[in-house]
Design an enzyme around this catalytic site. Structure first.
Site, PDB file in Angstrom:
ATOM      1  N   HIS A  98       0.835  -1.210   0.000  1.00  0.00           N
ATOM      2  CA  HIS A  98       0.000   0.000   0.000  1.00  0.00           C
ATOM      3  C   HIS A  98       0.868   1.258   0.000  1.00  0.00           C
ATOM      4  O   HIS A  98       0.621   2.195  -0.763  1.00  0.00           O
ATOM      5  CB  HIS A  98      -0.925  -0.003   1.214  1.00  0.00           C
ATOM      6  CG  HIS A  98      -1.727   1.244   1.378  1.00  0.00           C
ATOM      7  ND1 HIS A  98      -2.980   1.409   0.824  1.00  0.00           N
ATOM      8  CD2 HIS A  98      -1.445   2.411   2.018  1.00  0.00           C
ATOM      9  CE1 HIS A  98      -3.441   2.608   1.130  1.00  0.00           C
ATOM     10  NE2 HIS A  98      -2.522   3.247   1.847  1.00  0.00           N
ATOM     11  N   GLU A  99       1.895   1.277   0.860  1.00  0.00           N
ATOM     12  CA  GLU A  99       2.762   2.457   0.927  1.00  0.00           C
ATOM     13  C   GLU A  99       3.564   2.622  -0.363  1.00  0.00           C
ATOM     14  O   GLU A  99       3.792   3.744  -0.817  1.00  0.00           O
ATOM     15  CB  GLU A  99       3.690   2.366   2.134  1.00  0.00           C
ATOM     16  CG  GLU A  99       2.969   2.291   3.475  1.00  0.00           C
ATOM     17  CD  GLU A  99       1.923   3.386   3.659  1.00  0.00           C
ATOM     18  OE1 GLU A  99       2.061   4.480   3.073  1.00  0.00           O
ATOM     19  OE2 GLU A  99       0.951   3.145   4.395  1.00  0.00           O
ATOM     20  N   HIS A 102       1.633   4.487  -2.914  1.00  0.00           N
ATOM     21  CA  HIS A 102       1.730   5.948  -2.857  1.00  0.00           C
ATOM     22  C   HIS A 102       2.975   6.439  -3.593  1.00  0.00           C
ATOM     23  O   HIS A 102       2.945   7.482  -4.255  1.00  0.00           O
ATOM     24  CB  HIS A 102       1.773   6.414  -1.399  1.00  0.00           C
ATOM     25  CG  HIS A 102       0.465   6.303  -0.689  1.00  0.00           C
ATOM     26  ND1 HIS A 102      -0.715   6.799  -1.217  1.00  0.00           N
ATOM     27  CD2 HIS A 102       0.135   5.772   0.520  1.00  0.00           C
ATOM     28  CE1 HIS A 102      -1.701   6.575  -0.362  1.00  0.00           C
ATOM     29  NE2 HIS A 102      -1.216   5.940   0.686  1.00  0.00           N
ATOM     30  N   HIS A 106       3.055   8.965  -6.789  1.00  0.00           N
ATOM     31  CA  HIS A 106       3.896  10.163  -6.850  1.00  0.00           C
ATOM     32  C   HIS A 106       4.710  10.179  -8.140  1.00  0.00           C
ATOM     33  O   HIS A 106       4.797  11.198  -8.832  1.00  0.00           O
ATOM     34  CB  HIS A 106       4.819  10.194  -5.628  1.00  0.00           C
ATOM     35  CG  HIS A 106       5.468  11.527  -5.416  1.00  0.00           C
ATOM     36  ND1 HIS A 106       6.393  11.756  -4.423  1.00  0.00           N
ATOM     37  CD2 HIS A 106       5.340  12.710  -6.065  1.00  0.00           C
ATOM     38  CE1 HIS A 106       6.795  13.014  -4.462  1.00  0.00           C
ATOM     39  NE2 HIS A 106       6.177  13.611  -5.461  1.00  0.00           N
TER      40      HIS A 106
END
Length: 228
Positions: A98-99, A102, A106
């Site tokens: 999940h991280e 991100h 980006h």
């Protein structure tokens, strides 16, 4: 802070937020004991997915504290809590992916993430200024100050709303990548989905609390404005 009868309108959403916090902790704890068959740790999965997407310059670092996992857009770094960094459970792999989602957002210029980043200073200012202005206007019966408080608080609420598609998209990317790169088997994906779903509920609950609070302030403003 002071109590207002309209706080009862917000109470159900606050209870939902409390339940969401319990749910994410209990769900993570439950699936932290279920080892993924791949045997990879959260750090290995994060590094592997980043490299597979050409993000060799994004480091995977170990942070501090339970469920402190996050992507730092300023440092362009994925930071994982010790349990996730070293863990090889389906919960650890889900959170790590999940991280990384991100970080990929980006890198690809995902519009909602860019908008959320741009809104951070506005939301911080709104959170700090809204309540003093609102309370001052309420006790002085000065509707204009209340209105300014509402405007500032609206920025913080908008930030919460913008966060929702960002988090949902990161979770969708996580599940797709875990499956695509064979870090998690098809029969294990249900467990990952429950972990990420519990985390998503916290964001939904926070947004609902914020919207309900904003609606409460608008009703108070209308009441004070009528009395003037």
């Amino acid at each position: 802070m002071f109590f207002h009868p309209l706080d009862f309108m917000v109470l159900p959403f606050m209870l939902l937020a409390m339940y969401a916090q319990y749910k994410v902790s209990s769900t993570f704890s439950k699936y932290s004991s279920v080892s993924a068959r791949s045997g990879n740790t959260g750090a290995q999965v994060a590094r592997g997915i980043l490299d597979a997407n050409g993000l060799y310059d994004v480091p995977v670092e170990m942070g501090q504290g339970m469920l402190s996992d996050h992507y730092d857009p300023r440092a362009r770094a994925v930071r994982l809590s010790p349990d996730v960094y070293h863990g090889n459970s389906v919960a650890s792999l889900g959170v790590a992916a999940h991280e990384v989602g991100h970080a990929i957002q980006h890198a690809k210029g995902y519009a909602p993430l860019a908008l959320r980043h741009a809104f951070v200073p506005v939301a911080n200012l709104g959170s700090m200024a809204a309540m003093p202005l609102f309370l001052l206007g309420f006790f002085l019966h000065f509707p204009t100050l209340i209105l300014f408080g509402i405007i500032f608080f609206s920025a913080a609420v908008l930030f919460q709303v913008i966060t929702l598609p960002v988090e949902f998209n990161a979770s969708n990317r996580a599940m797709q990548m875990l499956s695509h790169y064979n870090y998690v088997g098809r029969d294990e994906m249900g467990s990952v989905k429950k972990v990420l779903g519990a985390a998503a509920l916290t964001y939904v609950a926070s947004a609902l609390v914020a919207v309900a609070e904003l609606f409460k302030y608008v009703l108070i403003f209308s009441s004070v404005n009528r009395d003037e």
